[in-house]
Motif scaffolding. Structure first.
Motif, PDB file in Angstrom:
ATOM      1  N   ARG A  53       0.735  -1.086  -0.007  1.00  0.00           N
ATOM      2  CA  ARG A  53      -0.016  -0.071   0.122  1.00  0.00           C
ATOM      3  C   ARG A  53       0.919   1.136   0.040  1.00  0.00           C
ATOM      4  N   ASN A  54       1.743   1.115   0.476  1.00  0.00           N
ATOM      5  CA  ASN A  54       2.814   2.455   0.745  1.00  0.00           C
ATOM      6  C   ASN A  54       3.981   2.434  -0.169  1.00  0.00           C
ATOM      7  N   SER A  55       4.069   1.392  -1.088  1.00  0.00           N
ATOM      8  CA  SER A  55       5.225   1.253  -1.847  1.00  0.00           C
ATOM      9  C   SER A  55       6.465   0.677  -1.406  1.00  0.00           C
ATOM     10  N   ILE A  56       6.536   0.527   0.180  1.00  0.00           N
ATOM     11  CA  ILE A  56       7.620   0.393   0.455  1.00  0.00           C
ATOM     12  C   ILE A  56       8.257  -1.295   0.286  1.00  0.00           C
ATOM     13  N   TYR A  57       7.263  -1.921  -0.103  1.00  0.00           N
ATOM     14  CA  TYR A  57       7.619  -3.441  -0.476  1.00  0.00           C
ATOM     15  C   TYR A  57       7.380  -3.778  -1.941  1.00  0.00           C
ATOM     16  N   ALA A  58       8.111  -4.393  -2.634  1.00  0.00           N
ATOM     17  CA  ALA A  58       7.887  -4.917  -4.045  1.00  0.00           C
ATOM     18  C   ALA A  58       8.358  -6.450  -4.147  1.00  0.00           C
ATOM     19  N   HIS A  59       7.595  -7.026  -4.768  1.00  0.00           N
ATOM     20  CA  HIS A  59       8.184  -8.510  -5.023  1.00  0.00           C
ATOM     21  C   HIS A  59       7.901  -8.885  -6.655  1.00  0.00           C
ATOM     22  N   TYR A  60       8.727  -9.896  -6.917  1.00  0.00           N
ATOM     23  CA  TYR A  60       8.650 -10.243  -8.449  1.00  0.00           C
ATOM     24  C   TYR A  60       9.009 -11.829  -8.061  1.00  0.00           C
ATOM     25  N   ARG A  61       8.345 -12.134  -9.519  1.00  0.00           N
ATOM     26  CA  ARG A  61       8.969 -13.686  -9.637  1.00  0.00           C
ATOM     27  C   ARG A  61      10.373 -13.536 -10.074  1.00  0.00           C
TER      28      ARG A  61
END
Length: 124
Positions: A53-61
């Motif tokens: 929600r706050n763009s602090i965490y991002a995840h990718y395959r």
């Protein structure tokens, strides 16, 4: 109730770039976790990327990490997926998804709302 509208899909050559957009309405956007999934012909839908929600965490395959970038602009109620160095194996229908609650980001059941999908085709 959340409506997700996607845009930006199309046909590109291998090595090219596309930016997908997904705009949400019907719910305060900054309360939603957002994700992207994709489904190739004859294959199961798979997780691509997610952002908190706050763009602090991002995840990718693993197969897209370093090539794809997920981002969001809460003022525009929009999440983006910038896809660089595209490969033919990236060809799929890409779906935007939104989650109201807390869950495992790479699991489809975590998400409560889904877009209609947008086709991405990468030619070799």
């Amino acid at each position: 109730q959340v409506l997700l509208v996607e845009s930006g899909g199309g046909l590109v050559q291998a090595g090219g770039s596309l930016r997908l957009s997904c705009t949400a309405s019907g719910r305060t956007f900054n309360t939603l976790g957002m994700g992207w999934f994709r489904q190739a012909p004859g294959e199961e839908r798979e997780f691509v990327a997610a952002i908190s929600r706050n763009s602090i965490y991002a995840h990718y395959r693993d197969s897209v990490r370093g090539r794809f970038t997920i981002s969001r602009d809460n003022a525009k109620n929009t999440v983006y997926l910038l896809m660089d160095s595209l490969k033919p194996e990236d060809t799929a229908v890409y779906y935007c998804a939104a989650a109201e609650g807390i869950g495992v980001y790479l699991t489809e059941s975590t998400y409560d709302y889904w877009g209609q999908g947008t086709q991405v085709t990468v030619s070799s």
